[in-house]
Design a protein around this motif. Sequence first.
Motif: not given
Ligand code: SF4
Length: 469
Positions: A70, A72, A74, A76-77, A79, A122-123, A158, A195
């Motif tokens: 990713c 940048s 977020c 709350y993430c 993942c 991820g993205t 994203d 975000r």
């Molecule tokens: S996985 Fe999604 S929610 Fe987590 S940091 Fe990356 S873009 Fe943000």
Amino acid sequence: MHLVKQQSDADSLWDSEFIRQHDVAGPRYTSYPTALQFHEEFTEQDYLSAVGRSNASRMPLSLYIHLPFCASLCYYCACNKVITQNEEKKRRYLDALIKEIRIKSRNFEQGRPVYQMHWGGGTPTYFNDAELTELWFEIGRHFHLVDSERGEYSIEIDPRTIDADKLGLLKGLGFNRISLGIQDFNEKVQEAINRVQSYEQIEELMLAARNYQYRSVNFDLIYGLPYQTVESVRETIDKVVHLSPDRISLFNYAHLPERFKSQGLLPEEALPPAEEKLQILCAASNQLSAAGYVYIGMDHFAKPSDELAQAQANGTLHRNFQGYTTYKDADLVGLGVSSISLINNVYCQNTKSITEYQACMDDEVVPVTAGVVLSTDDEIRRAVIMSLLCQNWLVPTQIEEQFNINFSSHFSSEINQLNLYVEEGLLARSGNNYHVTPKGRLVVRKICMIFDTYLPQHMKSGRRFSRVL
Ligand code: SF4
């Protein structure tokens, strides 16, 4: 008929008092047994034996591709992702992933059709056009992707990493379903979670998605974020309904900064307290129901015309690590760091470390780190739990026929518990069959937990599970 009944029930479904009374902490059953049962004694040979059985079954395949980077963070993430601006890192990972695709595909009998593929992160769209194209064609060279008319090919997006042209490229490659990470339209909330993406950006993407005739568009939303109130989320849902995605996932934000460090960057004092969170959930869900969305189960809503709602109505809905899906009878091949495969009667997970993953690929070794071979009892219980979660019913004769068992002797103590839940209104009974009531569906994991034979040992060891709130 079934669909119409679900919808009318859903109109008055979300009752905060009922949820407060019945909400329990428990697994989300994206698999059974849950990942807590995966163990490190699971070997590459266990994986290869499962692939052999899978080849004999000639079941179609489903692919999951994990792209963990990713641009940048977020806050709350939760993942498995890596924040990087480093192009070399992405390239090195892509090379390793392509190698895994080549290595793993060799074990599967040639020509087995792939009817479903999902790219998650991820993205995924943080990779550039050339990289995405290269990856798609490498997969197509090694697995037999059916044409886009018959296949379900989806990708997580994203919105900050894509424009209408890139959406066109993805459609041209063969993707026909997209999932947009929206979370919330409120600017103050967006700033707090780091975000920021405007309504206009999403509107433009929706317009492009319709022009390119994507078959289904999903929005991911989150409740429980800082500064959210019933009113602010109502405004977000108004905008969502106006944009009219086919599916909506409304996820609970679980604040666990001790496990996910970045969550400590959120303004804790601005998180809505549990009672307000419950009101937000109920108000948002009732709003979606009133706008015509069907409640599929655990976090998911869909328009009645969407194939997710139709799959539920015709009994082909399935649940896996991505949540609810439409394709039931396929072996799932996970590719990429931390991905999980479900092949024949085996779950197995790739290593969660990118360094280890790349080292395995350098040595051309399948990067299995843990897994579990299901016993017959696990398979029976999984069938029961999936039937409750996906079809909202339990028909013992179906389980008896499928596994050649006597349901009432196999599950004598569980039946007593089922009957208690009938008295509490979570289930309705008709003869020997059980139907999850509309309200029971709000807390369906509580019903599933009856059949989870491993749960007592996890509860005893102090394992924490999520709740609705
Ligand atoms: S996985 Fe999604 S929610 Fe987590 S940091 Fe990356 S873009 Fe943000």
